[in-house]
Design a protein around this motif. Structure first.
Motif, short mmCIF file in Angstrom:
data_model
loop_
_atom_site.label_atom_id
_atom_site.label_comp_id
_atom_site.label_asym_id
_atom_site.label_seq_id
_atom_site.Cartn_x
_atom_site.Cartn_y
_atom_site.Cartn_z
N LEU A 8 -55.96 -17.13 25.47
CA LEU A 8 -54.91 -17.12 24.94
C LEU A 8 -54.76 -18.33 24.21
O LEU A 8 -54.98 -18.03 22.78
CB LEU A 8 -53.77 -16.71 25.26
N ALA A 9 -54.36 -19.58 24.70
CA ALA A 9 -54.82 -20.68 24.32
C ALA A 9 -56.06 -20.72 22.60
O ALA A 9 -55.94 -21.20 21.67
CB ALA A 9 -55.17 -21.49 24.72
N ARG A 10 -57.18 -20.66 23.50
CA ARG A 10 -58.44 -21.17 22.82
C ARG A 10 -58.57 -19.99 21.68
O ARG A 10 -59.01 -20.32 20.93
CB ARG A 10 -59.64 -20.83 24.08
N TYR A 11 -58.28 -18.74 21.99
CA TYR A 11 -58.54 -17.99 20.42
C TYR A 11 -58.27 -18.15 19.59
O TYR A 11 -57.20 -17.91 18.49
CB TYR A 11 -58.56 -16.19 20.82
N HIS A 17 -56.86 -22.29 13.12
CA HIS A 17 -57.89 -23.02 13.19
C HIS A 17 -58.28 -22.48 11.30
O HIS A 17 -58.73 -22.79 10.28
CB HIS A 17 -58.84 -23.40 13.83
N LEU A 18 -58.68 -21.44 11.79
CA LEU A 18 -59.28 -20.32 10.85
C LEU A 18 -58.67 -19.58 8.81
O LEU A 18 -58.46 -19.47 8.06
CB LEU A 18 -59.90 -19.18 11.36
N ALA A 19 -57.05 -19.48 9.87
CA ALA A 19 -56.29 -19.10 8.53
C ALA A 19 -54.93 -20.48 8.20
O ALA A 19 -53.79 -20.55 9.35
CB ALA A 19 -56.31 -17.77 9.38
N GLU A 20 -55.80 -20.97 8.01
CA GLU A 20 -55.12 -22.28 7.09
C GLU A 20 -53.29 -21.88 6.62
O GLU A 20 -52.99 -21.00 6.42
CB GLU A 20 -55.65 -22.94 5.91
N GLY A 21 -52.40 -22.43 7.80
CA GLY A 21 -50.78 -21.92 7.39
C GLY A 21 -50.53 -20.72 8.37
O GLY A 21 -49.22 -21.11 7.88
N ILE A 22 -50.99 -20.55 8.87
CA ILE A 22 -50.86 -19.17 9.61
C ILE A 22 -49.42 -19.75 10.76
O ILE A 22 -49.56 -21.23 11.55
CB ILE A 22 -51.52 -18.71 10.54
N PRO A 24 -48.15 -21.00 14.51
CA PRO A 24 -48.67 -20.74 15.52
C PRO A 24 -48.23 -20.10 16.53
O PRO A 24 -48.59 -18.84 17.96
CB PRO A 24 -48.12 -22.10 15.81
N ASN A 25 -46.85 -19.56 16.27
CA ASN A 25 -46.29 -18.63 17.34
C ASN A 25 -46.39 -17.31 16.80
O ASN A 25 -46.94 -15.94 17.81
CB ASN A 25 -44.44 -18.29 17.50
N ALA A 26 -46.92 -16.92 15.32
CA ALA A 26 -47.87 -15.59 15.29
C ALA A 26 -49.46 -15.51 15.70
O ALA A 26 -49.31 -14.54 16.01
CB ALA A 26 -47.26 -15.70 13.24
N ALA A 27 -49.73 -16.59 15.46
CA ALA A 27 -51.37 -16.88 15.56
C ALA A 27 -51.26 -16.08 17.49
O ALA A 27 -52.40 -15.07 17.68
CB ALA A 27 -52.19 -18.08 15.81
#
Length: 54
Positions: A8-11, A17-22, A24-27
Motif C-alpha cells: 500500500l505504501a509503495r503504490y 509521484h506520478l500525480a503531482e499535487g494529489i 496523500p490520503n486520497a492516493a
C-alpha cells in the motif's frame, strides 16, 4: 507500517509521484479501492472458472 501494508505504501508513493499535487490520503484510498476491486474480480473469476470445469 505493518509488513502486510508495504504494498500500500509503495503504490501510494508511486501514485503521489506520478500525480503531482494529489492528496496523500486520497492516493492511499485510491490504491486500496483498486486493490479491493482487483481482489474481488480475481475471486469472481476463480469461482467462475470452477463452475465452468464442473
Amino acid at each position: 507500517m505493518a509488513t502486510t501494508e508495504r504494498w500500500l505504501a509503495r503504490y501510494s508513493e508511486q501514485l503521489i509521484h506520478l500525480a503531482e499535487g494529489i492528496d496523500p490520503n486520497a492516493a492511499v484510498q485510491f490504491v486500496r479501492e483498486v486493490y479491493e476491486a482487483g481482489r474481488a474480480a480475481g475471486i469472481a473469476e476463480a469461482e467462475h472458472g470452477k463452475r465452468e470445469s464442473e
